[in-house]
Design a protein around this motif. Structure first.
Motif, PDB file in Angstrom:
ATOM      1  N   TYR A  67       0.768  -1.236   0.112  1.00 52.76           N
ATOM      2  CA  TYR A  67       0.064  -0.068  -0.077  1.00 52.76           C
ATOM      3  C   TYR A  67       0.915   1.265  -0.005  1.00 52.76           C
ATOM      4  O   TYR A  67       1.677   1.245   0.686  1.00 52.76           O
ATOM      5  CB  TYR A  67      -0.970   0.141   1.405  1.00 52.76           C
ATOM      6  CG  TYR A  67      -2.011  -0.972   1.263  1.00 52.76           C
ATOM      7  CD1 TYR A  67      -3.362  -0.275   0.646  1.00 52.76           C
ATOM      8  CD2 TYR A  67      -2.028  -2.155   1.706  1.00 52.76           C
ATOM      9  CE1 TYR A  67      -4.322  -1.297   0.530  1.00 52.76           C
ATOM     10  CE2 TYR A  67      -3.020  -2.987   1.806  1.00 52.76           C
ATOM     11  CZ  TYR A  67      -4.208  -2.552   1.327  1.00 52.76           C
ATOM     12  OH  TYR A  67      -5.358  -3.561   1.302  1.00 52.76           O
ATOM     13  N   LEU A 106      -7.073  -2.103   7.947  1.00 50.70           N
ATOM     14  CA  LEU A 106      -7.494  -1.827   6.766  1.00 50.70           C
ATOM     15  C   LEU A 106      -7.621  -2.536   5.596  1.00 50.70           C
ATOM     16  O   LEU A 106      -8.946  -2.545   4.919  1.00 50.70           O
ATOM     17  CB  LEU A 106      -6.712  -0.455   6.257  1.00 50.70           C
ATOM     18  CG  LEU A 106      -6.997   0.486   5.132  1.00 50.70           C
ATOM     19  CD1 LEU A 106      -8.563   1.103   5.120  1.00 50.70           C
ATOM     20  CD2 LEU A 106      -6.086   1.453   4.474  1.00 50.70           C
ATOM     21  N   HIS A 107      -6.887  -3.430   5.461  1.00 49.48           N
ATOM     22  CA  HIS A 107      -6.861  -4.268   4.479  1.00 49.48           C
ATOM     23  C   HIS A 107      -7.674  -5.544   4.760  1.00 49.48           C
ATOM     24  O   HIS A 107      -8.605  -5.681   3.681  1.00 49.48           O
ATOM     25  CB  HIS A 107      -5.369  -4.857   4.088  1.00 49.48           C
ATOM     26  CG  HIS A 107      -5.315  -6.164   3.189  1.00 49.48           C
ATOM     27  ND1 HIS A 107      -5.394  -5.859   1.809  1.00 49.48           N
ATOM     28  CD2 HIS A 107      -5.411  -7.250   3.394  1.00 49.48           C
ATOM     29  CE1 HIS A 107      -5.447  -6.904   1.160  1.00 49.48           C
ATOM     30  NE2 HIS A 107      -5.351  -7.867   2.154  1.00 49.48           N
ATOM     31  N   GLU A 109     -10.565  -5.094   6.614  1.00 44.13           N
ATOM     32  CA  GLU A 109     -11.882  -4.605   6.468  1.00 44.13           C
ATOM     33  C   GLU A 109     -12.364  -3.888   5.290  1.00 44.13           C
ATOM     34  O   GLU A 109     -13.475  -4.041   4.901  1.00 44.13           O
ATOM     35  CB  GLU A 109     -12.107  -3.666   7.785  1.00 44.13           C
ATOM     36  CG  GLU A 109     -11.933  -4.212   9.051  1.00 44.13           C
ATOM     37  CD  GLU A 109     -11.939  -3.198  10.275  1.00 44.13           C
ATOM     38  OE1 GLU A 109     -12.194  -1.850   9.859  1.00 44.13           O
ATOM     39  OE2 GLU A 109     -11.256  -3.550  11.321  1.00 44.13           O
ATOM     40  N   LYS A 110     -11.410  -3.133   4.521  1.00 39.15           N
ATOM     41  CA  LYS A 110     -11.966  -2.516   3.457  1.00 39.15           C
ATOM     42  C   LYS A 110     -11.431  -3.041   2.051  1.00 39.15           C
ATOM     43  O   LYS A 110     -11.833  -2.895   1.085  1.00 39.15           O
ATOM     44  CB  LYS A 110     -11.362  -1.033   3.429  1.00 39.15           C
ATOM     45  CG  LYS A 110     -12.343  -0.203   4.481  1.00 39.15           C
ATOM     46  CD  LYS A 110     -14.012  -0.481   4.310  1.00 39.15           C
ATOM     47  CE  LYS A 110     -14.771   0.118   5.664  1.00 39.15           C
ATOM     48  NZ  LYS A 110     -16.091  -0.003   5.649  1.00 39.15           N
ATOM     49  N   GLY A 111     -10.105  -3.845   2.235  1.00 46.40           N
ATOM     50  CA  GLY A 111      -9.192  -4.274   1.143  1.00 46.40           C
ATOM     51  C   GLY A 111      -8.605  -3.040   0.184  1.00 46.40           C
ATOM     52  O   GLY A 111      -8.357  -2.148   0.600  1.00 46.40           O
ATOM     53  N   GLN A 113      -9.021  -1.509  -2.407  1.00 45.61           N
ATOM     54  CA  GLN A 113      -9.948  -0.579  -2.955  1.00 45.61           C
ATOM     55  C   GLN A 113     -10.361   0.340  -2.085  1.00 45.61           C
ATOM     56  O   GLN A 113     -11.745   0.879  -2.280  1.00 45.61           O
ATOM     57  CB  GLN A 113     -10.982  -1.146  -4.000  1.00 45.61           C
ATOM     58  CG  GLN A 113     -10.420  -2.026  -5.131  1.00 45.61           C
ATOM     59  CD  GLN A 113      -9.424  -1.304  -6.129  1.00 45.61           C
ATOM     60  OE1 GLN A 113      -9.426  -0.014  -6.372  1.00 45.61           O
ATOM     61  NE2 GLN A 113      -8.329  -2.152  -6.291  1.00 45.61           N
ATOM     62  N   TYR A 114      -9.840   0.576  -0.878  1.00 46.28           N
ATOM     63  CA  TYR A 114     -10.589   1.252   0.138  1.00 46.28           C
ATOM     64  C   TYR A 114     -10.768   2.710  -0.421  1.00 46.28           C
ATOM     65  O   TYR A 114     -11.872   3.412   0.082  1.00 46.28           O
ATOM     66  CB  TYR A 114      -9.717   1.382   1.178  1.00 46.28           C
ATOM     67  CG  TYR A 114      -8.510   2.176   1.318  1.00 46.28           C
ATOM     68  CD1 TYR A 114      -8.229   3.548   1.616  1.00 46.28           C
ATOM     69  CD2 TYR A 114      -7.214   1.751   0.743  1.00 46.28           C
ATOM     70  CE1 TYR A 114      -7.129   4.099   1.660  1.00 46.28           C
ATOM     71  CE2 TYR A 114      -6.049   2.335   0.607  1.00 46.28           C
ATOM     72  CZ  TYR A 114      -6.033   3.816   1.148  1.00 46.28           C
ATOM     73  OH  TYR A 114      -5.046   4.446   0.992  1.00 46.28           O
ATOM     74  N   GLU A 115     -10.061   3.370  -1.085  1.00 45.87           N
ATOM     75  CA  GLU A 115     -10.377   4.676  -1.717  1.00 45.87           C
ATOM     76  C   GLU A 115     -11.738   4.762  -2.438  1.00 45.87           C
ATOM     77  O   GLU A 115     -12.529   5.798  -2.144  1.00 45.87           O
ATOM     78  CB  GLU A 115      -9.350   5.069  -2.560  1.00 45.87           C
ATOM     79  CG  GLU A 115      -7.973   5.197  -1.956  1.00 45.87           C
ATOM     80  CD  GLU A 115      -6.737   5.175  -2.978  1.00 45.87           C
ATOM     81  OE1 GLU A 115      -6.904   4.645  -4.055  1.00 45.87           O
ATOM     82  OE2 GLU A 115      -5.683   5.781  -2.716  1.00 45.87           O
ATOM     83  N   GLU A 117     -14.203   2.775  -1.952  1.00 49.78           N
ATOM     84  CA  GLU A 117     -15.170   2.355  -0.978  1.00 49.78           C
ATOM     85  C   GLU A 117     -15.655   3.470  -0.147  1.00 49.78           C
ATOM     86  O   GLU A 117     -16.642   3.640   0.534  1.00 49.78           O
ATOM     87  CB  GLU A 117     -14.976   1.141  -0.564  1.00 49.78           C
ATOM     88  CG  GLU A 117     -15.011  -0.100  -1.294  1.00 49.78           C
ATOM     89  CD  GLU A 117     -14.882  -1.467  -0.531  1.00 49.78           C
ATOM     90  OE1 GLU A 117     -14.871  -1.347   0.737  1.00 49.78           O
ATOM     91  OE2 GLU A 117     -14.477  -2.316  -1.110  1.00 49.78           O
ATOM     92  N   ILE A 118     -14.605   4.230   0.388  1.00 49.47           N
ATOM     93  CA  ILE A 118     -14.685   5.076   1.351  1.00 49.47           C
ATOM     94  C   ILE A 118     -14.847   6.568   0.880  1.00 49.47           C
ATOM     95  O   ILE A 118     -15.668   7.319   1.391  1.00 49.47           O
ATOM     96  CB  ILE A 118     -13.581   4.727   2.446  1.00 49.47           C
ATOM     97  CG1 ILE A 118     -13.557   3.518   3.006  1.00 49.47           C
ATOM     98  CG2 ILE A 118     -13.732   5.927   3.567  1.00 49.47           C
ATOM     99  CD1 ILE A 118     -12.520   3.247   3.985  1.00 49.47           C
TER     100      ILE A 118
END
Length: 121
Positions: A67, A106-107, A109-111, A113-115, A117-118
């Protein structure tokens, strides 16, 4: 003399397999990045460790997810209505960076593609 070619063939195969294992096991994390280890045969994401910049050796069956940890931004232009009904154009920029110690969470819970999604949702 007849055993020499067989031994040479076995040695070549062993060297090729060793090179493949070394290439699969080595990970280089660049400047401004951090890594999260996913243990395929273990408990999944390693929540206790975040891997910093540099060269790391991992088991060949595990994956290192890398990341960016530098400050990043997302800009957006919007047209909104004010209280009295006038149209107003707004340019907004959000600055963000993931917390280094909480990157495994973060990885998990969101993976990756967190940008989207959040922040972009």
């Amino acid at each position: 003399m007849e055993k020499l070619p067989k031994a040479g063939l076995v040695a070549i195969i062993a060297v090729v397999l060793l090179i493949i294992v070394i290439l699969k096991s080595s990970v280089v994390i660049g400047a401004g990045q951090a890594g999260v280890l996913f243990k395929t045969l273990g408990n999944g994401v390693d929540l206790e460790n975040t891997y910093g910049e540099g060269f790391h050796i991992i088991a060949p069956w595990n994956d290192m997810i890398i990341y960016p940890t530098r400050q990043q931004s997302i800009s957006d232009k919007m047209q909104v209505l004010s209280v009295n009904g006038l149209e107003v154009k707004v340019d907004a920029t959000v600055w963000y960076m993931p917390e280094y110690d909480k990157l495994p969470f973060l990885h998990q819970e969101k993976g990756r593609q967190y940008e989207s999604e959040i922040l972009l949702a």
